[in-house]
Design an enzyme around this catalytic site. Structure first.
Site, PDB file in Angstrom:
ATOM      1  NE  ARG A 159      -4.458  90.961 103.486  1.00  0.00           N
ATOM      2  CZ  ARG A 159      -4.447  92.171 104.045  1.00  0.00           C
ATOM      3  NH1 ARG A 159      -5.598  92.762 104.355  1.00  0.00           N
ATOM      4  NH2 ARG A 159      -3.317  92.794 104.286  1.00  0.00           N
ATOM      5  CB  ILE A 160     -12.656  88.992 102.132  1.00  0.00           C
ATOM      6  CG1 ILE A 160     -11.958  88.830 103.495  1.00  0.00           C
ATOM      7  CG2 ILE A 160     -13.954  88.192 102.116  1.00  0.00           C
ATOM      8  CD1 ILE A 160     -12.732  89.432 104.660  1.00  0.00           C
ATOM      9  CB  SER A 239     -18.588  93.827 104.381  1.00  0.00           C
ATOM     10  OG  SER A 239     -19.741  94.528 103.924  1.00  0.00           O
ATOM     11  NE  ARG A 240     -17.477  95.444 111.068  1.00  0.00           N
ATOM     12  CZ  ARG A 240     -16.858  94.278 111.143  1.00  0.00           C
ATOM     13  NH1 ARG A 240     -17.318  93.248 110.453  1.00  0.00           N
ATOM     14  NH2 ARG A 240     -15.790  94.147 111.899  1.00  0.00           N
ATOM     15  CD  GLU A 269     -24.102  92.790 113.441  1.00  0.00           C
ATOM     16  OE1 GLU A 269     -23.210  92.386 114.224  1.00  0.00           O
ATOM     17  OE2 GLU A 269     -23.976  92.751 112.210  1.00  0.00           O
ATOM     18  CG  HIS A 288     -21.243  89.745 112.615  1.00  0.00           C
ATOM     19  ND1 HIS A 288     -21.213  91.089 112.889  1.00  0.00           N
ATOM     20  CD2 HIS A 288     -20.072  89.486 111.955  1.00  0.00           C
ATOM     21  CE1 HIS A 288     -20.084  91.612 112.434  1.00  0.00           C
ATOM     22  NE2 HIS A 288     -19.378  90.650 111.871  1.00  0.00           N
TER      23      HIS A 288
END
Length: 334
Positions: A159-160, A239-240, A269, A288
């Site tokens: 989707r993104i 994303s990650r 993080e 983030h």
């Protein structure tokens, strides 16, 4: 009969609306805290909780679940769920959910902003002005890379990824993509081109990774991938952090294998204050904030609450991420 307890250990936007909704069927233990709760305070809240609503910064592993004897539902206020041990949750009969869709456009805004910020050196230029370095116009001052008409390669096209491609189309970019499945509708409507990852890396001016963090995607971008990129290309990740081998990215930047990077996520993080990225002017570092708008975070919290309501009332939630857990017997989740 006593209501089940829903524990929310962090501040949420539009809390009154969400809390009113939850209080129709549950007792809510809400902690209006920006910072993470002290570990023992968190565990204390878990003791009575049938439901837990959390952000992805909360890591839910076996030792945490040992402190939650009544837990039936863990509802992430996030689309990613790598913070959850799904196997352990399923083994214990605990349903887990996420919040897709509502953050797609907002996260795509941020990801494409990193393309612009990296190529046009916006963060570097801002620091240059604020630190007093600007003494006048020069022909070569802060020369960057055109975004319009450039080639954008998107690795992971959900989707993104699709929303990012629509933004890139407005900049007349040539869009390459790689995904587990072909997206023929977007190929026709947006003119995007499916190519192998190696070709995408070799041809792209901006390489953007948009995949979830799974055992299969962990450190999928490493020395080999950076070695295939153009020397004037930029790497973008919203994303990650774990999908990138950060040591390899540092090497690629230091050895000028690539021109720069735009990062909203990191392997650990918050990023350590001594991390090499923080001394690299060609790396845009964000904390983030992919979904960080008032409107979107409020929608995420409400979606998590709706998932919670379904689970605790014996209904299958729309956004269940461990479907094997779901069996219904006598109106309760077993």
């Amino acid at each position: 009969m006593a209501k089940p307890v829903v524990f929310i250990p962090s501040k949420i936007p539009e809390e009154e609306k969400v809390l009113r909704f939850l209080e129709e069927f549950a007792e809510v233990d809400y902690r209006d805290e920006e910072e993470m709760l002290d570990e023992e305070v968190f565990y204390e809240g878990l003791q009575r909780a049938s439901g837990l609503m959390i952000y992805s910064r909360n890591k839910i592993r076996s030792h945490v679940l040992d402190r939650a004897p009544l837990l039936k539902a863990v509802c992430n206020i996030a689309v990613g769920y790598d913070n959850l041990d799904l196997n352990e949750l399923t083994r214990r009969g605990i349903a887990a959910t996420n919040t897709p869709d509502v953050l797609t456009e907002t996260t795509a805004d941020l990801a494409f902003s990193l393309v612009l910020a990296s190529g046009r050196r916006l963060a570097e230029a801002d620091h240059f002005v604020k630190s007093g370095g600007w003494n006048g116009w020069l022909p070569s001052l802060m020369l960057g890379k055109d975004v319009h008409g450039a080639t954008l390669g998107i690795i992971g096209y959900g989707r993104i990824g699709s929303a990012i491609a629509r933004r890139a189309k407005g900049f007349n970019m040539n869009i390459l993509y790689n995904n587990l499945v072909r997206e023929e509708r977007d190929e026709q409507e947006l003119g995007i081109q499916f190519v192998p990852v190696e070709e995408l890396l070799q041809r792209s001016d901006f390489v953007l990774v948009q995949v979830p963090l799974t055992p299969q995607t962990e450190k999928m971008i490493s020395d080999k991938q950076f070695g295939l990129m153009k020397k004037d290309a930029y790497f973008i990740n919203a994303s990650r952090g774990g999908v990138v081998d950060e040591a390899a990215l540092i090497r690629a930047l230091q050895e000028k294998q690539i021109a720069g990077a735009g990062l909203d996520v990191f392997e650990h993080e918050p990023i350590d204050k001594t991390h090499p990225f923080l001394s690299m002017p060609n790396v845009v570092t964000l904390p983030h904030i992919g979904s960080a708008t008032w409107q979107t975070r409020a929608k995420m919290a409400m979606k998590a609450a709706e998932n919670m309501a379904a689970i605790l009332q014996g209904r299958r939630p729309v956004n269940l991420v461990n479907p094997n857990v779901w069996t219904v017997k006598d109106g309760t989740v077993q």
